[in-house]
Design a protein around this motif. Structure first.
Motif, short mmCIF file in Angstrom:
data_model
loop_
_atom_site.label_atom_id
_atom_site.label_comp_id
_atom_site.label_asym_id
_atom_site.label_seq_id
_atom_site.Cartn_x
_atom_site.Cartn_y
_atom_site.Cartn_z
N ASP A 18 0.81 -1.21 0.00
CA ASP A 18 0.00 0.00 0.00
C ASP A 18 0.84 1.26 0.00
OD1 ASP A 18 -2.53 0.65 -0.33
OD2 ASP A 18 -3.13 0.58 1.77
N TYR A 229 -14.77 19.17 -7.52
CA TYR A 229 -14.97 18.35 -6.33
C TYR A 229 -16.21 17.49 -6.49
CZ TYR A 229 -15.69 17.29 -1.38
OH TYR A 229 -15.88 16.66 -0.18
N VAL A 233 -16.55 13.35 -6.47
CA VAL A 233 -17.42 12.61 -5.54
C VAL A 233 -18.35 11.69 -6.31
CG1 VAL A 233 -19.26 12.83 -3.83
CG2 VAL A 233 -17.34 14.38 -3.75
N GLU A 236 -16.35 8.72 -7.44
CA GLU A 236 -15.96 7.77 -6.40
C GLU A 236 -17.15 6.98 -5.91
OE1 GLU A 236 -13.12 6.93 -5.28
OE2 GLU A 236 -11.80 8.43 -6.16
N SER A 237 -18.27 7.64 -5.69
CA SER A 237 -19.41 6.92 -5.14
C SER A 237 -20.68 7.73 -5.40
CB SER A 237 -19.20 6.70 -3.65
OG SER A 237 -20.44 6.53 -3.01
N ASN A 239 -23.60 6.97 -4.49
CA ASN A 239 -24.43 7.00 -3.28
C ASN A 239 -24.04 8.14 -2.36
OD1 ASN A 239 -26.41 5.09 -3.42
ND2 ASN A 239 -25.02 3.43 -2.86
N THR A 240 -22.72 8.34 -2.22
CA THR A 240 -22.28 9.44 -1.38
C THR A 240 -22.77 10.76 -1.96
OG1 THR A 240 -20.31 8.15 -0.91
CG2 THR A 240 -20.26 10.46 -0.28
N TYR A 243 -26.27 11.22 -1.15
CA TYR A 243 -26.40 11.41 0.29
C TYR A 243 -26.13 12.85 0.71
CZ TYR A 243 -24.22 11.23 4.99
OH TYR A 243 -23.82 11.47 6.26
N ILE A 244 -25.14 13.48 0.06
CA ILE A 244 -24.87 14.86 0.45
C ILE A 244 -25.63 15.84 -0.42
CG2 ILE A 244 -22.62 14.47 1.50
CD1 ILE A 244 -21.46 15.59 -1.12
N LEU B 413 -18.23 3.74 3.86
CA LEU B 413 -17.37 4.15 2.76
C LEU B 413 -18.15 4.27 1.46
CD1 LEU B 413 -14.03 2.28 3.37
CD2 LEU B 413 -14.56 4.67 3.69
N GLY B 414 -19.32 3.61 1.38
CA GLY B 414 -20.08 3.66 0.14
C GLY B 414 -21.03 4.83 0.10
N MET B 415 -21.37 5.38 1.26
CA MET B 415 -22.34 6.46 1.26
C MET B 415 -21.90 7.64 2.11
SD MET B 415 -26.33 6.21 2.22
CE MET B 415 -27.33 6.25 0.78
N GLY B 416 -21.43 7.37 3.30
CA GLY B 416 -21.12 8.47 4.21
C GLY B 416 -19.84 9.19 3.86
N LEU B 417 -18.89 8.44 3.33
CA LEU B 417 -17.59 9.02 3.06
C LEU B 417 -17.13 8.59 1.66
CD1 LEU B 417 -15.90 7.98 6.42
CD2 LEU B 417 -16.60 10.28 5.85
N VAL B 418 -16.07 9.21 1.21
CA VAL B 418 -15.45 8.78 -0.04
C VAL B 418 -14.10 8.20 0.31
CG1 VAL B 418 -14.64 9.49 -2.30
CG2 VAL B 418 -16.64 10.58 -1.33
N ASN B 420 -11.45 7.13 -1.19
CA ASN B 420 -10.17 7.53 -1.78
C ASN B 420 -9.80 8.97 -1.48
OD1 ASN B 420 -9.34 5.16 -2.92
ND2 ASN B 420 -10.61 5.46 -4.75
N MET B 421 -10.71 9.71 -0.85
CA MET B 421 -10.37 11.11 -0.55
C MET B 421 -9.80 11.19 0.87
SD MET B 421 -13.45 13.33 -2.10
CE MET B 421 -13.66 13.53 -3.86
N ASP B 425 -10.97 16.37 2.64
CA ASP B 425 -11.97 16.41 1.57
C ASP B 425 -13.27 15.75 2.00
OD1 ASP B 425 -10.14 17.69 0.09
OD2 ASP B 425 -10.20 16.35 -1.63
N ASN B 426 -13.17 14.78 2.89
CA ASN B 426 -14.39 14.16 3.39
C ASN B 426 -15.15 15.09 4.33
OD1 ASN B 426 -15.13 11.37 2.58
ND2 ASN B 426 -12.93 11.08 2.91
N MET B 428 -15.29 18.12 3.85
CA MET B 428 -15.86 19.12 2.96
C MET B 428 -17.19 18.68 2.36
SD MET B 428 -13.10 21.03 0.73
CE MET B 428 -13.01 19.81 -0.53
N LEU B 429 -17.44 17.36 2.38
CA LEU B 429 -18.66 16.86 1.75
C LEU B 429 -19.88 17.65 2.21
CD1 LEU B 429 -18.21 12.99 1.90
CD2 LEU B 429 -18.49 14.36 -0.14
N ARG B 468 -9.93 5.43 3.41
CA ARG B 468 -10.02 3.97 3.28
C ARG B 468 -8.82 3.29 3.93
NH1 ARG B 468 -6.38 2.54 -0.75
NH2 ARG B 468 -6.05 4.52 -1.78
N ARG B 469 -7.75 4.04 4.13
CA ARG B 469 -6.58 3.46 4.78
C ARG B 469 -6.77 3.31 6.28
NH1 ARG B 469 -1.80 5.46 2.03
NH2 ARG B 469 -1.85 4.48 0.00
N LEU B 479 -16.60 9.87 10.38
CA LEU B 479 -17.95 10.11 9.87
C LEU B 479 -18.86 10.72 10.94
CD1 LEU B 479 -20.18 9.81 7.80
CD2 LEU B 479 -20.35 7.41 8.35
#
Lengths: 388, 580
Positions: A18, A229, A233, A236-237, A239-240, A243-244, B413-418, B420-421, B425-426, B428-429, B468-469, B479
């Protein structure tokens, strides 16, 4: 029997890694480029019945840097390729697999030619160029936004859609050319009007400047704008994004408008800046190559400048080698193939680690982990042997 | 009782990059016992078991099966040694029936051409004695098949036809598996599974799917079964049924390994408990000789308070009124059926139910992600005193109304957050739209990210690390931290502690409690009934999209909630009372 088989430790196993330090990753990539150069040299030596490898390198570089004109060509070709790569990048960042840049650029080019045909000579050149730009961008946007609307509203598959649109665009261009040149060669000659002005007595300089400005603008768009941005988003997803409260449909369509607009610019640069003509092969596969360039550049406009230049460098250099050695048109393709095979392949060694079974029990020496550099070194050794 | 060893692990280690998943683990499993593997999240339970079942390959150490050292390289190898695993996330093909799923991937026993032909040759070359029964005086003659030309021809012909025979054998195995279906039914009957094996997987409930997984493993002849968190998705009643089956299997001499972090189940079902902590094996104890407190101590390394602090709600006001909410999904199934309830400020309203009863859809509908077919959702604004209708509004429109609604979704990770960001940046959502310029403001989110990292003790290299890390607990802290940072008046959280270790779970409980004390209406969807009963002021139970009852969290009994969850009981009259 099976039992005996499975009692062995596997020869190697692959594990994900990683946190590769950046310098190491770049070292591996650099190693891949060097390895690719050496392998290409060996291949060309084999194909030319053992012509010396020094000639390969000499001609490779001569083909690109030999004359000022060639250097200008390098930058001009890079500019066009980079422009198309920049155009597909927002879509790809949004995971909208737009493989229709070829058609979108072609439509832009067609719009330019239409303007030249019907307004050429009736208005000053500067105004004509502005009209051409407007038309070109509008045509490309239409071509890009049709699949986007279908994707947003009815969730159609954008990959197939954009691909098919390429062929429609080509047929339209073929049809138009037939109408304009109904007899004879069927080739649209060099057009008289709508040439980009020269800068510093050189063609293409405006192309290069326009694309350089676009690189900076796109970088700012991706990194610092709200739109940029939002599109990452969505990519990436989805759904996210919902959601926002991002309007996903709007973002898809808006991003494809941008993508199409940049394709329009590329079409303008191709017709007004370089070719001054149009054929179904004007884009010449660059709509697809651009995707490769964008991925390799990790969708960063600045990195993409390097990858597109690398591509053009190899292509141009290999063409020169091919003409010197009389090797025919496929040779540049072979060389670019080798380059990208190794350059893309080395990403595997950046993301994964191969661990060989340790032979400690037998001869007390454990083999080191095989990594990108090792393979590159291995290839070097191979090529040295061939030279010797 | 003298028990023989089924599996032994010696010095097993596994590393993922720099992360140590397992370090020098020794573990022994006896035949005919139920062993619980207990540990916090991230303690390496599943990794260890994945090495047994052939998903991972250990970096160090040796596995012994029946005393002999073995190398397990793939799940097929594991089956070879009689080890089968039922994963937490089922690995079934939805459009296949149960029988097809069980048969999938089964390999016919090897049809060895060379060996068969050698055997034929040997048999042909062997002398057979021909005794003349009529004439006892006649000498015994020996005859070889290879002696005559015809015999030799027959032998060669048979050998030549062996490949054809092999093909037929394979065809019979692959295309005519009906008889094997019979065998599966026998396996199911033997251990007391109640299931229709011809049903398609997509028609099955979670517990039926799990049953199919277990039957699959048993059918393959596994003597050692590994069950990864088998009860996470089951109701109390289904859990009991599963435990009965597990006991049956133990009687049959099989070894069962259960991965879990539910202590009461460990105490109930297992013979011995192996405790892992941070990838290392702490101890293995006999269940009869230990208790929950001791196990907890071993698991977390120090004693943690099992009690969740719960203050009495103060100054309750109706904050969110949901009435007669009905939602029909794409497949025309009513996922929410006439749901009515009121969430008060200053209290935690728990929502209990079997996974997939409509909890998620309910929260998503309130948050504006789904459009209900009928019903109303009204929000009482504490500052203006106005009533706002939230139905048929998008999340963006709800925010524009000034409704401070925060939502911690189930899928982090699929909805609440991104994923890879990075953390900034999360952050900032939620806030990126602020300001009139078309450009982003990263300064405030960075500040917020750093505050959250500091206040909630998020373990991360920096605020620039992609989320994600991070580990599950830290992801959830990021979150929840972000959702709380917007000073909500309603906070909805769906399974906020799922997959979290005890310490992180308590951090989340405390955060929810703090919000409650601040007068926020907290809606908490949970799966662990013990936690719901200890944390929530009221618990609403839903079953198949319907509210089957709203009970007082201080008085409710687990069994009662369990019955409400399965829909066997419904509290109609109480609904009115609870809404007052």
């Amino acid at each position: 029997m099976i039992k005996a088989k499975s009692d062995r430790v596997p020869l190697f196993h692959i594990s994900k890694r990683d946190n590769v330090p950046k310098w190491q990753a770049w070292l591996i990539r650099g190693g891949a480029v060097v390895a690719a150069l050496l392998v290409s040299a060996v291949i060309s030596a084999i194909l030319t019945d053992g012509a010396s490898m020094g000639l390969f390198f000499k001609n490779l570089f001569l083909g690109v840097f030999g004359t000022p004109r060639r250097i200008l060509n390098l930058f001009q070709n890079t500019a066009i390729l980079l422009c198309i790569a920049l155009a597909v990048t927002p879509a790809f960042k949004m995971k909208f697999w737009n493989i229709g840049a070829e058609g979108q650029v072609l439509m832009g080019g067609l719009a330019c030619v239409v303007c030249i045909k019907y307004f050429g000579g009736k208005m000053p050149n500067e105004l004509l160029l502005v009209v051409m730009a407007a038309f070109s961008i509008a045509f490309s946007i239409v071509w890009a936004v049709i699949p986007a609307i279908f994707k947003a509203k009815w969730r159609t598959n954008e990959t197939l859609f954009t691909l098919m649109m390429n062929y429609v665009a080509m047929q339209i261009v073929a049809c138009c050319i037939f109408v304009w040149v109904p007899s004879g060669s069927g080739v649209l000659g060099v057009l008289k009007y709508g040439h980009m002005p020269q800068l510093g007595g050189q063609n293409y300089v405006i192309n290069i400047i326009v694309v350089a400005v676009l690189v900076v603008l796109m970088f700012i768009y991706f990194r610092f704008s709200k739109h940029g941005y939002e599109l990452s988003v969505v990519g990436e997803s989805e759904n996210t994004a919902k959601y926002i409260g991002i309007n996903v449909k709007k973002v898809i369509i808006r991003t494809m408008v941008l993508s199409g607009a940049l394709c329009g610019v590329a079409g303008l640069l191709l017709v007004a800046g370089t070719d001054h003509s149009l054929a179904t092969t004007t884009v010449g596969g660059r709509g697809f190559t651009a995707i490769l360039v964008a991925w390799l550049g990790q969708f960063s406009p600045f990195l993409m400048s390097f990858t597109s230049m690398l591509y053009v460098f190899i292509d141009q250099g290999a063409s020169e080698v091919a003409s010197v050695f009389n090797m025919g048109g496929s040779f540049p393709d072979i060389i670019t193939g080798i380059f990208f095979f190794l350059v893309i392949g080395c990403e595997f060694f950046i993301n994964y680690k191969i661990k060989f079974r340790s032979f400690k029990k037998k001869n007390e020496i454990s083999t080191p982990d095989a990594e990108g550099e090792d393979t590159a070194v291995g290839l070097d050794k191979n090529s040295e042997e061939v030279t010797a | 009782m003298a028990k023989s060893v089924a599996i032994q692990l010696k010095g097993i280690s596994k590393y993922f990059g720099e992360v140590v998943a397992n370090k020098n683990v020794d573990l022994t499993v006896y035949k005919g016992e139920i062993l619980s593997v207990l540990g916090e999240n991230g303690s390496g339970k599943t990794t260890l078991m994945n090495m047994l079942s052939g998903i991972y390959f250990p970096d160090e150490g040796q596995i012994f099966v029946d005393g002999a050292p073995v190398v397990i390289r793939s799940p097929r190898d594991a089956y070879q040694y009689g080890i089968g695993m039922v994963h937490q996330h089922f690995k079934l093909v939805d459009v296949f029936s149960a029988i097809d799923n069980v048969l999938l991937g089964e390999k016919a026993p090897e049809f060895a051409l060379k060996e068969k032909s050698a055997e034929l040759r040997e048999r042909a070359a062997k002398a057979t004695y021909v005794i003349d029964n009529d004439d006892t005086e006649a000498p015994v003659k020996t005859v070889r098949q290879t002696d005559t030309a015809f015999g030799r021809f027959r032998l060669n012909a048979r050998i030549a036809l062996l490949p054809l025979e092999k093909a037929l054998y394979k065809a019979r195995f692959n295309w005519l598996p009906r008889k094997r279906g019979q065998k599966i039914k026998e396996v199911a009957a033997k251990y007391g599974f109640e299931i229709d094996l011809n049903k398609k997987i997509y028609d099955m409930s979670v517990s039926e799917k799990q049953t199919v997984e277990i039957i699959k493993v048993l059918y393959r002849g596994a003597d050692i079964l590994i069950l990864d968190e088998p009860t996470a998705v089951l109701t109390p009643q289904e859990t009991q049924k599963l435990f009965d089956v597990i006991r049956n299997m133990r009687e049959d001499g099989k070894s069962i390994i259960i991965i879990t972090h539910k202590l009461n189940e460990v105490m109930e079902i297992s013979d011995r408990v192996a405790v892992l902590r941070k990838g290392e094996h702490v101890a293995t104890v006999n269940t009869a000789e230990t208790d929950i407190n001791e196990l907890t101590e071993m698991m977390v390394g120090r004693k943690t308070e099992l009690n969740i602090a719960r203050a009495l709600p103060e100054n309750e006001q109706d904050r969110l009124e949901v009435s007669n909410l009905t939602l029909v999904n794409h497949e025309n199934v009513k996922v929410l059926d006439n749901v009515s309830f009121t969430a008060h400020s200053g209290e935690i309203l728990g929502i209990a139910g079997i996974a997939g009863s409509g909890q998620r859809e309910l929260l998503e509908t309130i948050a504006g992600l789904n459009r209900p077919t009928s019903g109303t959702i009204s929000y009482n604004d504490p500052t203006t005193g106005k009533k706002e209708n939230l139905v048929r509004k998008t999340p963006a429109q709800i925010r524009e109304l000034g409704v401070r609604l925060s939502f911690v979704p189930e899928d982090r990770l699929g909805m609440g957050l991104v994923g890879n960001m990075d953390i900034i940046d999360n952050m900032m959502l939620r806030s990126y739209k602020r300001g009139k310029l078309p450009f982003l403001d990263r300064k405030n989110p960075k500040q917020l990210a750093e505050n959250i990292i500091r206040d909630l003790e998020v373990v991360t290299p920096s605020s620039h690390t992609p989320v994600r890390r991070l580990s599950g607990g830290n992801i959830q802290k990021v979150l929840v931290g972000r959702e709380i940072a917007s000073a909500p008046t309603v906070l909805m959280a769906a399974y906020p502690v799922r997959g979290l270790d005890i310490n992180s779970s308590y951090t989340i409980y405390n955060l929810l409690n703090t919000q409650k004390e601040r007068g926020v209406a907290v809606i908490y969807v949970g799966e662990d009934l013990d936690v719901l009963i200890e944390l929530c002021d009221r618990i609403m139970v839903i079953c198949a999209g319907r509210v089957t009852g709203i009970v007082d969290g201080r008085k409710a009994k687990k069994e009662d909630i369990g019955l409400l969850m399965t829909g066997s009981v419904e509290i109609k009259e109480k609904e009115g009372c609870a809404n007052d």
